[in-house]
Write a protein that holds these residues in place. Structure first.
Motif, PDB file in Angstrom:
ATOM      1  N   ALA A 118      12.596  20.010  -5.468  1.00  0.00           N
ATOM      2  CA  ALA A 118      11.157  19.728  -5.531  1.00  0.00           C
ATOM      3  C   ALA A 118      10.368  20.700  -4.667  1.00  0.00           C
ATOM      4  N   ASN A 178       8.149  23.248  -6.718  1.00  0.00           N
ATOM      5  CA  ASN A 178       6.830  22.608  -6.609  1.00  0.00           C
ATOM      6  C   ASN A 178       6.561  21.616  -7.748  1.00  0.00           C
ATOM      7  N   VAL A 179       7.506  20.701  -7.956  1.00  0.00           N
ATOM      8  CA  VAL A 179       7.368  19.691  -9.006  1.00  0.00           C
ATOM      9  C   VAL A 179       7.013  18.340  -8.376  1.00  0.00           C
ATOM     10  N   ASP A 180       6.460  17.455  -9.201  1.00  0.00           N
ATOM     11  CA  ASP A 180       6.147  16.105  -8.729  1.00  0.00           C
ATOM     12  C   ASP A 180       7.430  15.294  -8.566  1.00  0.00           C
ATOM     13  N   VAL A 190       8.930  11.144  -7.508  1.00  0.00           N
ATOM     14  CA  VAL A 190       8.690   9.733  -7.241  1.00  0.00           C
ATOM     15  C   VAL A 190       9.656   9.361  -6.126  1.00  0.00           C
ATOM     16  N   GLU A 238       4.205   8.583  -5.463  1.00  0.00           N
ATOM     17  CA  GLU A 238       4.368   9.783  -6.286  1.00  0.00           C
ATOM     18  C   GLU A 238       3.491  10.903  -5.751  1.00  0.00           C
ATOM     19  N   GLY A 239       3.994  12.120  -5.833  1.00  0.00           N
ATOM     20  CA  GLY A 239       3.228  13.275  -5.384  1.00  0.00           C
ATOM     21  C   GLY A 239       4.096  14.511  -5.331  1.00  0.00           C
ATOM     22  N   LYS A 240       3.508  15.598  -4.861  1.00  0.00           N
ATOM     23  CA  LYS A 240       4.254  16.843  -4.672  1.00  0.00           C
ATOM     24  C   LYS A 240       4.743  16.913  -3.233  1.00  0.00           C
ATOM     25  N   LEU A 257       4.146  14.534   1.824  1.00  0.00           N
ATOM     26  CA  LEU A 257       3.747  14.583   0.420  1.00  0.00           C
ATOM     27  C   LEU A 257       2.277  14.953   0.319  1.00  0.00           C
ATOM     28  N   ASN A 311      -0.218  14.102  -1.784  1.00  0.00           N
ATOM     29  CA  ASN A 311      -0.659  13.196  -2.845  1.00  0.00           C
ATOM     30  C   ASN A 311      -2.121  12.799  -2.659  1.00  0.00           C
ATOM     31  N   VAL A 336       9.913  14.279 -11.466  1.00  0.00           N
ATOM     32  CA  VAL A 336       9.072  13.969 -12.618  1.00  0.00           C
ATOM     33  C   VAL A 336       8.975  15.217 -13.479  1.00  0.00           C
TER      34      VAL A 336
END
Length: 107
Positions: A51, A55-57, A59, A72-74, A87, A89, A106
């Protein structure tokens, strides 16, 4: 002759629904933090590295104050000194690494 007690039923009828709701909130069931095995910790580590690199989202499921929480966030960064995940977010949430229970990428 025996007298039968209705237990909590007799008290419930005397309380307003708002009082019953407030009592239920006070007596929230706290859960114990589960112990993670080595395989799960490795999977969490790999997911966090992926991640951060791409740089992906994500959970994130974590444990806090007797409850399991999901956010949820990066992944902004992993602070090695304080051992926390940051995070991005919207509010910059900090989660201690020791409280992380699961990380899902995600798509």
């Amino acid at each position: 002759m025996t007298v039968q007690d209705r237990g909590s039923i007799k008290w419930t009828s005397l309380m307003l629904p708002e009082h019953v709701e407030m009592l239920q909130e006070v007596f929230v069931e706290y859960k114990e933090k589960p112990m993670l095995d080595e395989q799960t910790m490795l999977e969490i580590d790999q997911s966090l590295k992926y991640a951060l690199t791409y740089n992906v989202d994500i959970v994130l499921t974590y444990y806090e104050h007797g409850q399991f929480k999901v956010i949820e966030g990066k992944l902004a960064k992993i602070e090695r000194f304080t051992r926390q995940i940051v995070l991005s977010n919207g509010c910059g949430t900090y989660v201690p690494l020791k409280n992380v229970l699961d990380v899902q990428i995600v798509s």
